[in-house]
Design a protein around this motif. Structure first.
Motif, PDB file in Angstrom:
ATOM      1  N   ASP A 193      41.710  43.002  41.651  1.00 36.58           N
ATOM      2  CA  ASP A 193      41.334  44.080  42.544  1.00 36.58           C
ATOM      3  C   ASP A 193      42.033  43.920  43.884  1.00 36.58           C
ATOM      4  OD1 ASP A 193      39.634  45.443  40.806  1.00 36.58           O
ATOM      5  OD2 ASP A 193      37.972  44.110  41.257  1.00 36.58           O
ATOM      6  N   GLU A 251      25.749  51.181  52.461  1.00 39.95           N
ATOM      7  CA  GLU A 251      26.835  50.543  51.723  1.00 39.95           C
ATOM      8  C   GLU A 251      27.704  51.625  51.110  1.00 39.95           C
ATOM      9  OE1 GLU A 251      25.504  47.830  48.806  1.00 39.95           O
ATOM     10  OE2 GLU A 251      24.542  46.452  50.218  1.00 39.95           O
ATOM     11  N   ILE A 252      28.991  51.324  51.001  1.00 42.71           N
ATOM     12  CA  ILE A 252      29.915  52.254  50.360  1.00 42.71           C
ATOM     13  C   ILE A 252      30.085  51.839  48.910  1.00 42.71           C
ATOM     14  CG2 ILE A 252      32.266  53.133  50.300  1.00 42.71           C
ATOM     15  CD1 ILE A 252      32.422  52.756  53.285  1.00 42.71           C
ATOM     16  N   LYS A 253      29.831  52.758  47.998  1.00 46.69           N
ATOM     17  CA  LYS A 253      30.004  52.489  46.581  1.00 46.69           C
ATOM     18  C   LYS A 253      30.752  53.646  45.922  1.00 46.69           C
ATOM     19  CE  LYS A 253      26.075  49.407  45.718  1.00 46.69           C
ATOM     20  NZ  LYS A 253      24.873  49.165  44.893  1.00 46.69           N
ATOM     21  N   ASP A 254      31.798  53.299  45.184  1.00 42.40           N
ATOM     22  CA  ASP A 254      32.553  54.260  44.379  1.00 42.40           C
ATOM     23  C   ASP A 254      33.074  55.428  45.213  1.00 42.40           C
ATOM     24  OD1 ASP A 254      32.001  52.726  42.113  1.00 42.40           O
ATOM     25  OD2 ASP A 254      30.087  53.738  41.802  1.00 42.40           O
ATOM     26  N   GLU A 256      36.045  57.491  46.251  1.00 42.40           N
ATOM     27  CA  GLU A 256      37.384  57.739  45.710  1.00 42.40           C
ATOM     28  C   GLU A 256      38.253  58.396  46.781  1.00 42.40           C
ATOM     29  OE1 GLU A 256      36.877  60.028  42.161  1.00 42.40           O
ATOM     30  OE2 GLU A 256      36.446  58.255  40.948  1.00 42.40           O
ATOM     31  N   ASP A 270      39.257  53.379  43.952  1.00 46.41           N
ATOM     32  CA  ASP A 270      37.798  53.430  43.964  1.00 46.41           C
ATOM     33  C   ASP A 270      37.315  52.294  44.865  1.00 46.41           C
ATOM     34  OD1 ASP A 270      35.303  54.593  42.657  1.00 46.41           O
ATOM     35  OD2 ASP A 270      35.045  52.454  42.275  1.00 46.41           O
ATOM     36  N   ASN A 272      34.517  50.041  47.199  1.00 48.37           N
ATOM     37  CA  ASN A 272      33.196  49.534  47.569  1.00 48.37           C
ATOM     38  C   ASN A 272      33.361  48.723  48.841  1.00 48.37           C
ATOM     39  OD1 ASN A 272      32.111  50.652  45.259  1.00 48.37           O
ATOM     40  ND2 ASN A 272      32.143  48.756  44.113  1.00 48.37           N
ATOM     41  N   ILE A 274      31.150  46.724  52.433  1.00 47.95           N
ATOM     42  CA  ILE A 274      29.952  46.365  53.191  1.00 47.95           C
ATOM     43  C   ILE A 274      30.371  45.912  54.580  1.00 47.95           C
ATOM     44  CG2 ILE A 274      28.577  45.709  51.175  1.00 47.95           C
ATOM     45  CD1 ILE A 274      29.195  42.779  51.897  1.00 47.95           C
ATOM     46  N   ARG A 286      39.784  49.337  43.775  1.00 50.87           N
ATOM     47  CA  ARG A 286      40.393  49.258  42.440  1.00 50.87           C
ATOM     48  C   ARG A 286      41.304  50.461  42.250  1.00 50.87           C
ATOM     49  NH1 ARG A 286      37.055  47.141  37.467  1.00 50.87           N
ATOM     50  NH2 ARG A 286      37.450  45.313  38.768  1.00 50.87           N
TER      51      ARG A 286
END
Length: 535
Positions: A193, A251-254, A256, A270, A272, A274, A286
């Protein structure tokens, strides 16, 4: 004789001499007194100086003692033979021994066996003058409680005093942190990653190799620059909103977004992320560019499939209506002719029989093609299926054909299955039909249906017969449409039944294997999923 009234010359001389002597004595006495006074003053000054230096020495000794007492590092002196001469109280905190316990003892007894030779070698170099000073020399010592403590030493040999002066700092925790940092950096660099650390001012603080390699930059080119320069202009607002949300505790998740490589090409990533306690943003990205392209292509391997299915459905409609209607008329008219065949010769009657047989074969072929196409076009959702009920329904439908062949089907209790019940019924129907049809003329067919290798997730359906069998070299041919392993004479069929079985099993993700030898029968093994919640 007359008496003189004046002093005699001798007397005068004596008096004068005495006076001179007195003056000389007075002068000498003054000189002695003056010298004594000066000597006394010098002695007093010397005494004051001596007292000053003694006071300074006492103050310095007090300071040194305070340094020894309050230093968190071990301060010690070691003799040429390796004996502790003096050691600071820090040894109690670091090693668990008091200074009194260590003074006069050899330092060697504290070393772990693996470090004794290297430590003694370093001390020998210092004493010989080969090394002027040892700096950050590491040695491991045993704590009183058995724990191993790593000490970094600074040491210098004093030729005048014949003493080794040392300062030792406990770096055990630092060493653990150092190892963890190395492991983190190794993980950081080897991860597939894209990792980076950025600050709240949008600048890159750290990046891993995969990040820079993906984008075609060097690490130094990106450190200290703004990550916003890499974000596609249409995605910058979304990124800035995400950073603001991080500051609010989210939090930042996924997430794009598109980022630009050195050549200006676009990479979909993609993300993620913190926000850490030190106000740094840790980001894992990713690269999904290849996946997106694959998904786009798949959306296109799907549109084409839908188009093909529509064409297949159209064909199925034509086959089930337009193609069969002429066949039905041919059969109907041939039936009328046969009913009035008394006026026809034997040749004409044979022609009619052949015409009816060809029409029947054509109708069977169309129906089998319809069945093959409906594996896809009329597929139903996968559900938990009661395999025993499905088998029972198949046996009821085949009761006439089994009786006509004087056959027998021995079936054991089967586990539940996950799949399309109608299609699984067709699989059992085709397998059992073939087992009954392809039996040896001199013995009735016997078919066994059982389960084996049952686990929580899957089980194997076994269908064995005592039929005519075939050469296993041609097993793969069995599952291709219109392929037959036996002559049509005596064993009618279109050669598409096992192709339908294979297509259904492929849809169910089931594997199939078989064993067969000419004259000894055939055994099919089908690995099926275990039914979830089915009885």
């Amino acid at each position: 004789m007359a008496v003189s009234s004046g002093f005699s010359p001798w007397l005068i001389l004596l008096v004068v001499s005495a006076s001179i002597l007195v003056v000389a004595l007075a002068i000498a006495s003054y000189r002695f007194w003056n010298q004594a006074r000066q000597r006394s003053a010098s002695l007093e000054e010397l005494n004051n100086t001596l007292n000053y230096h003694l006071e300074q020495e006492r103050a310095l000794r007090y300071i040194n003692e305070r340094f020894l007492e309050f230093s968190r590092d071990i301060l010690c002196s070691i003799s040429a033979d390796g004996t502790f001469l003096q050691i600071s109280p820090a040894c109690l905190t670091i090693l668990g021994y008091s200074p009194e316990e260590l003074q006069g003892q050899p330092y060697r007894q504290l070393l772990v066996p693996e470090d004794r030779a290297s430590t003694e070698d370093e001390m020998a170099r210092l004493i010989s003058g080969e090394h002027d000073k040892a700096i950050e020399f590491r040695a491991r010592l045993n704590h009183r409680n058995g724990q191993v403590i790593t000490i970094a030493w600074i040491a210098e040999w004093s030729p005048e005093d014949q003493i080794l002066f040392c300062v030792g700092r406990d770096i055990s925790n630092e060493l653990v942190a150092e190892i963890l940092t190395q492991e983190r950096e190794q993980f950081f660099s080897l991860s597939p990653d894209m990792f980076c650390i950025i600050d709240l001012n949008s600048y890159f603080f750290e990046l891993n190799a995969h990040f820079v390699d993906t984008l075609g930059y060097t690490r130094d080119e990106l450190l200290g620059t703004s990550y916003l320069d890499l974000i596609h202009e249409d995605d910058r607002e979304a990124v800035q909103e995400a950073v603001w949300a991080l500051g609010e505790g989210a939090e930042i998740k996924d997430l794009e977004v598109r980022i630009l490589n050195r050549q200006g090409g676009i990479h979909w990533v993609d993300i993620n992320a913190i926000l850490s306690a030190d106000d740094l943003i840790y980001v894992v990205a990713r690269d999904t560019t290849a996946l997106r392209k694959a998904m786009e292509q798949l959306e296109e391997t799907m549109k084409e499939l839908e188009r093909s299915n529509r064409e297949l459905q159209d064909f199925a409609f034509v086959a089930s209506h337009d193609l069969q209607e002429p066949l039905r008329k041919i059969q109907a008219f041939s039936d009328r002719l046969i009913a009035r065949s008394e006026d026809l010769g034997e040749r004409e009657k044979d022609y009619l029989r052949r015409m009816q047989s060809a029409a029947g074969r054509m109708q069977a072929l169309i129906e089998d093609l319809l069945s093959y196409s409906r594996v896809t076009t009329r597929a139903k959702p996968m559900v938990a299926c009661n395999t025993n009920e499905i088998l029972s329904e198949v046996l009821v439908d085949m009761e006439t054909s089994i009786g006509r062949a004087q056959g027998k089907v021995d079936a054991e209790t089967l586990p539940a299955t996950w799949g399309d019940a109608m299609q699984l019924r067709q699989v059992l129907q085709n397998l059992l039909s073939n087992a009954i049809k392809f039996h040896a003329p001199d013995r009735p067919p016997v078919v066994q249906v059982r389960a084996e290798d049952i686990t929580n997730d899957a089980w194997t359906l076994v269908v064995s017969d005592n039929g005519i069998g075939f050469d296993e070299r041609y097993a793969e041919k069995l599952f291709h449409p219109f392929q037959r392993l036996h002559q049509k004479e005596g064993y009618p069929g279109t050669g598409i039944g096992m192709a339908i079985v294979k297509k259904i099993l492929d849809r169910h993700g089931a594997s199939v294997s078989l064993n067969s030898q000419p004259g000894t029968g055939t055994t099919f093994r089908i690995r099926l999923r275990t039914g979830q919640g089915a009885a």
